[in-house]
Design a protein around this motif. Structure first.
Motif, PDB file in Angstrom:
ATOM      1  N   VAL A  97     -17.185 -39.789 -12.263  1.00 28.83           N
ATOM      2  CA  VAL A  97     -16.839 -38.912 -13.432  1.00 28.83           C
ATOM      3  C   VAL A  97     -15.185 -38.924 -13.662  1.00 28.83           C
ATOM      4  CG1 VAL A  97     -16.745 -36.415 -14.279  1.00 28.83           C
ATOM      5  CG2 VAL A  97     -18.739 -37.410 -13.010  1.00 28.83           C
ATOM      6  N   TYR A  98     -14.723 -39.374 -14.923  1.00 26.91           N
ATOM      7  CA  TYR A  98     -13.413 -39.314 -15.173  1.00 26.91           C
ATOM      8  C   TYR A  98     -13.134 -38.069 -16.267  1.00 26.91           C
ATOM      9  CZ  TYR A  98     -13.280 -43.864 -12.960  1.00 26.91           C
ATOM     10  OH  TYR A  98     -13.388 -44.811 -12.139  1.00 26.91           O
TER      11      TYR A  98
ATOM     12  N   GLN B  40     -15.838 -30.633  -5.278  1.00 24.27           N
ATOM     13  CA  GLN B  40     -16.630 -30.627  -3.929  1.00 24.27           C
ATOM     14  C   GLN B  40     -18.225 -31.116  -4.323  1.00 24.27           C
ATOM     15  OE1 GLN B  40     -15.540 -30.385  -0.698  1.00 24.27           O
ATOM     16  NE2 GLN B  40     -17.458 -31.074  -0.318  1.00 24.27           N
ATOM     17  N   ARG B  41     -18.792 -30.628  -5.379  1.00 22.92           N
ATOM     18  CA  ARG B  41     -20.097 -31.022  -5.840  1.00 22.92           C
ATOM     19  C   ARG B  41     -20.133 -32.569  -6.142  1.00 22.92           C
ATOM     20  NH1 ARG B  41     -19.732 -26.022  -8.763  1.00 22.92           N
ATOM     21  NH2 ARG B  41     -19.311 -27.317 -10.599  1.00 22.92           N
ATOM     22  N   LEU B  42     -19.097 -33.171  -6.894  1.00 19.71           N
ATOM     23  CA  LEU B  42     -18.985 -34.626  -6.969  1.00 19.71           C
ATOM     24  C   LEU B  42     -18.944 -35.258  -5.635  1.00 19.71           C
ATOM     25  CD1 LEU B  42     -16.759 -34.738  -9.989  1.00 19.71           C
ATOM     26  CD2 LEU B  42     -19.123 -34.899  -9.961  1.00 19.71           C
TER      27      LEU B  42
ATOM     28  N   TYR C  25     -10.322 -29.952 -16.530  1.00 18.20           N
ATOM     29  CA  TYR C  25     -11.622 -29.668 -15.789  1.00 18.20           C
ATOM     30  C   TYR C  25     -11.497 -29.653 -14.492  1.00 18.20           C
ATOM     31  CZ  TYR C  25     -13.408 -31.370 -20.241  1.00 18.20           C
ATOM     32  OH  TYR C  25     -13.662 -31.310 -21.777  1.00 18.20           O
ATOM     33  N   THR C  26     -10.167 -29.487 -13.774  1.00 20.04           N
ATOM     34  CA  THR C  26      -9.985 -29.398 -12.334  1.00 20.04           C
ATOM     35  C   THR C  26     -10.479 -27.991 -11.853  1.00 20.04           C
ATOM     36  OG1 THR C  26      -7.992 -30.586 -12.495  1.00 20.04           O
ATOM     37  CG2 THR C  26      -7.997 -29.113 -10.755  1.00 20.04           C
TER      38      THR C  26
ATOM     39  N   CYS D  82      -8.125 -35.783 -13.600  1.00 19.84           N
ATOM     40  CA  CYS D  82      -6.844 -35.807 -13.426  1.00 19.84           C
ATOM     41  C   CYS D  82      -6.073 -34.596 -12.682  1.00 19.84           C
ATOM     42  CB  CYS D  82      -6.023 -35.875 -14.552  1.00 19.84           C
ATOM     43  SG  CYS D  82      -6.074 -37.395 -15.491  1.00 19.84           S
ATOM     44  N   SER D  83      -5.283 -34.742 -11.722  1.00 22.45           N
ATOM     45  CA  SER D  83      -4.745 -33.628 -10.938  1.00 22.45           C
ATOM     46  C   SER D  83      -3.806 -33.091 -11.932  1.00 22.45           C
ATOM     47  CB  SER D  83      -3.862 -34.393  -9.832  1.00 22.45           C
ATOM     48  OG  SER D  83      -4.385 -35.122  -8.767  1.00 22.45           O
TER      49      SER D  83
END
Length: 138
Positions: A38-39, A51-53, A44-45, A63-64
């Protein structure tokens, strides 16, 4: 419009909501069937989402984002964001196609249902156009 696309730029799923709803509210349902990666951009952070991913074995390509109180991102975060941005560019090209080639800059109708249908048809047109391009036809 909230869009999920594969790396080739084909739309795999979408959600259409009011502008009042933040994008991050729909990402989980858009990527629930994703099994590889997932990108997404830094909006969306979320530690719970990450954790779910990881729990599902999906590559976290979100992205951070710089945390409050920190002057800048760490070097490794900047490098990761650059890698992720190259992949994300395919989805951004979809939005560019919607706006510049199909002329969809604003909603055309009253009501969520009609506008959702209009976006759906536009995304189908984007997929057809992209698939012809991928097949080498133009």
């Amino acid at each position: 419009a909230h869009i999920a696309a594969d790396v080739s730029g084909i739309v795999t799923d979408y959600r259409f909501t009011t502008a009042r709803e933040h994008d991050s509210k729909r990402i989980d349902e858009l990527v629930e069937h994703e099994r590889v990666a997932v990108y997404a951009d830094s909006a969306y952070t979320s530690e719970q989402r990450r954790q779910r991913l990881r729990d599902r074995g999906v590559i976290d390509g979100i992205c951070s984002k710089r945390n409050r109180g920190r002057a800048a991102l760490y070097d490794w975060q900047q490098r990761w964001n650059k890698i992720v941005s190259r992949v994300r560019a395919g989805v951004e090209h979809l939005f560019a196609m919607l706006k510049h080639q199909l002329g969809i800059r604003r909603v055309r109708y009253r009501g969520l249902e009609r506008n959702g249908f209009d976006i759906c048809m536009a995304l189908i047109a984007c997929n057809l156009r992209r698939s012809v391009h991928l097949a080498g036809g133009g």
